[in-house]
Design a protein around this motif. Structure first.
Motif, short mmCIF file in Angstrom:
data_model
loop_
_atom_site.label_atom_id
_atom_site.label_comp_id
_atom_site.label_asym_id
_atom_site.label_seq_id
_atom_site.Cartn_x
_atom_site.Cartn_y
_atom_site.Cartn_z
N CYS A 154 -6.42 -6.35 5.22
CA CYS A 154 -6.83 -6.91 3.92
C CYS A 154 -8.21 -6.39 3.51
CB CYS A 154 -6.77 -8.43 3.96
SG CYS A 154 -5.07 -9.05 4.12
N GLU A 155 -8.86 -7.10 2.58
CA GLU A 155 -10.03 -6.55 1.89
C GLU A 155 -11.16 -6.12 2.82
OE1 GLU A 155 -7.72 -8.59 -1.23
OE2 GLU A 155 -8.28 -9.11 0.82
N VAL A 156 -11.46 -6.91 3.83
CA VAL A 156 -12.58 -6.55 4.70
C VAL A 156 -12.23 -5.29 5.50
CG1 VAL A 156 -14.02 -7.29 6.63
CG2 VAL A 156 -13.45 -8.91 4.80
N PHE A 199 -7.67 -18.18 0.82
CA PHE A 199 -7.06 -16.93 1.28
C PHE A 199 -7.94 -16.32 2.38
CE2 PHE A 199 -5.92 -17.60 -3.17
CZ PHE A 199 -4.53 -17.61 -3.08
N ASP A 200 -7.42 -15.34 3.08
CA ASP A 200 -8.15 -14.76 4.21
C ASP A 200 -8.37 -13.26 4.02
OD1 ASP A 200 -9.37 -14.18 6.56
OD2 ASP A 200 -7.64 -14.60 7.84
N PRO A 201 -9.48 -12.87 3.41
CA PRO A 201 -9.75 -11.43 3.23
C PRO A 201 -10.09 -10.73 4.54
CG PRO A 201 -11.65 -12.72 2.56
CD PRO A 201 -10.57 -13.71 2.87
N PHE A 202 -10.28 -11.50 5.63
CA PHE A 202 -10.58 -10.92 6.94
C PHE A 202 -9.32 -10.64 7.74
CE2 PHE A 202 -14.49 -12.97 5.68
CZ PHE A 202 -15.49 -12.15 6.16
N ALA A 203 -8.14 -10.99 7.23
CA ALA A 203 -6.89 -10.74 7.94
C ALA A 203 -6.68 -9.23 8.09
CB ALA A 203 -5.72 -11.37 7.19
N PRO A 204 -5.99 -8.82 9.16
CA PRO A 204 -5.77 -7.37 9.36
C PRO A 204 -5.15 -6.70 8.15
CG PRO A 204 -5.11 -8.60 11.31
CD PRO A 204 -5.42 -9.63 10.24
N GLY A 258 -1.95 -6.22 3.76
CA GLY A 258 -2.04 -6.70 5.12
C GLY A 258 -0.77 -6.54 5.92
N ALA A 259 0.30 -6.03 5.30
CA ALA A 259 1.56 -5.83 6.00
C ALA A 259 2.10 -4.45 5.64
CB ALA A 259 2.58 -6.90 5.61
N PRO A 260 2.80 -3.81 6.56
CA PRO A 260 3.36 -2.49 6.25
C PRO A 260 4.44 -2.57 5.20
CG PRO A 260 4.16 -3.27 8.37
CD PRO A 260 3.11 -4.22 7.95
N SER A 261 4.52 -1.55 4.36
CA SER A 261 5.58 -1.49 3.36
C SER A 261 6.77 -0.73 3.92
CB SER A 261 5.08 -0.80 2.09
OG SER A 261 6.16 -0.54 1.21
N THR A 262 7.96 -1.25 3.65
CA THR A 262 9.17 -0.56 4.10
C THR A 262 9.74 0.35 3.01
OG1 THR A 262 10.52 -2.46 3.39
CG2 THR A 262 9.76 -2.44 5.67
N GLY A 263 9.07 0.43 1.88
CA GLY A 263 9.56 1.24 0.77
C GLY A 263 9.52 2.73 1.09
N SER A 264 10.49 3.45 0.57
CA SER A 264 10.55 4.90 0.79
C SER A 264 9.51 5.61 -0.08
CB SER A 264 11.94 5.41 0.41
OG SER A 264 12.17 5.26 -0.99
N SER A 265 9.28 6.88 0.25
CA SER A 265 8.39 7.69 -0.59
C SER A 265 8.91 7.76 -2.02
CB SER A 265 8.27 9.10 0.00
OG SER A 265 7.62 9.09 1.24
N ALA A 266 10.25 7.79 -2.16
CA ALA A 266 10.85 7.89 -3.49
C ALA A 266 10.55 6.67 -4.34
CB ALA A 266 12.36 8.09 -3.36
N VAL A 267 10.57 5.47 -3.74
CA VAL A 267 10.33 4.28 -4.55
C VAL A 267 8.84 4.16 -4.90
CG1 VAL A 267 9.97 2.60 -2.68
CG2 VAL A 267 10.94 1.86 -4.85
#
Length: 248
Positions: free
Chosen positions: A239-241, A232-237, A71-80
């Protein structure tokens, strides 16, 4: 003064952090047994077990930070992301643990569980029928024979810690055992399919993308109602839904 912080809690288990110690409280001793055994066998970085007094398991904090969360963007690089793919491959190539894990349920058992859950989702008005039907069709590709591997069984982004481009620890092994390797890859990339190519670049061969997508649908269908019922909220942006909607 060191304060206790609730990291995670629901009706089945809870995790507290006190300084650099994580205290897992789980009334099911079998889950603690699985976790301790899996960490002792896994050829990847895992937390140090400080003590074990059921229903408590105390673990040392691992260095680094989590790669991200659903539900949140990852800041990890392609390498990690690629480094995590290599670590997952190391786990999957390791000698099989003695237990059958979450990812090792038979196709027949999964079909029965999935069909029952899909019926409940529609009957109880949790999800629209067309969304459930489409994702049940996509999920079919996961319901096939597979070669057993040493799987984590619950390899969410939050369970992988990194420092720079190095994997420093993988936590929460209570679902580990013998299972489908592609289940782990799908769980890890759930909601972050833009990084799937990075992961499989260092994971190697034997990747069926249709099966990965099938596990995204299958996992999400099975999780939505449980998550909603446990706070928990599976409807959050993101997430699962949203994962299910992306298959439409």
């Amino acid at each position: 003064m060191v304060e206790a912080t609730v990291v995670f809690a629901h009706s089945e288990r809870a995790i507290l952090r006190v300084g650099d110690v994580f205290l897992k409280v789980d009334p099911d001793p079998a889950r603690i047994d699985i976790e301790v055994e899996a960490m002792s066998l896994a050829p990847v970085p895992t937390p140090e077990v400080l003590w074990r007094r059921p229903p408590e398991l105390a673990l040392a904090a691992v260095p680094g930070t989590t790669l991200g969360r659903l539900g949140a963007p990852s800041t990890g690089s392609s390498a990690v992301w690629a480094a995590v793919g290599a670590a997952i491959r190391t786990l999957h190539d390791a000698p099989l643990p003695p237990r059958l894990g979450r990812a090792g349920r038979s196709a027949a058992a999964l079909v029965a569980e999935l069909d029952d859950e899909c019926e409940r989702l529609v009957t109880n008005g949790v999800l629209p029928a067309d969304l459930v039907t489409r994702n049940r069709q996509v999920a079919e590709a996961a319901l096939r024979p597979w070669k057993a591997a040493f799987t984590h069984g619950d390899l969410h982004l939050e369970h992988v810690f990194v420092d720079g481009d190095e994997v420093t620890g993988i936590i929460d092994w209570s679902e580990a055992g013998q299972g489908d390797a592609l289940y782990d890859l799908a769980t890890f990339t759930l909601g972050h399919e833009e990084h799937l190519d990075d992961v499989i670049a260092d994971y190697g061969t034997d990747i069926d993308l249709d099966v990965i997508q099938a596990w995204w649908s299958l996992r999400s269908l099975l999780a939505v109602r449980w998550l909603a019922e446990h706070g928990f909220d599976p409807f959050a942006p993101g997430c699962e839904v949203d994962v299910l909607r992306s298959r439409m």
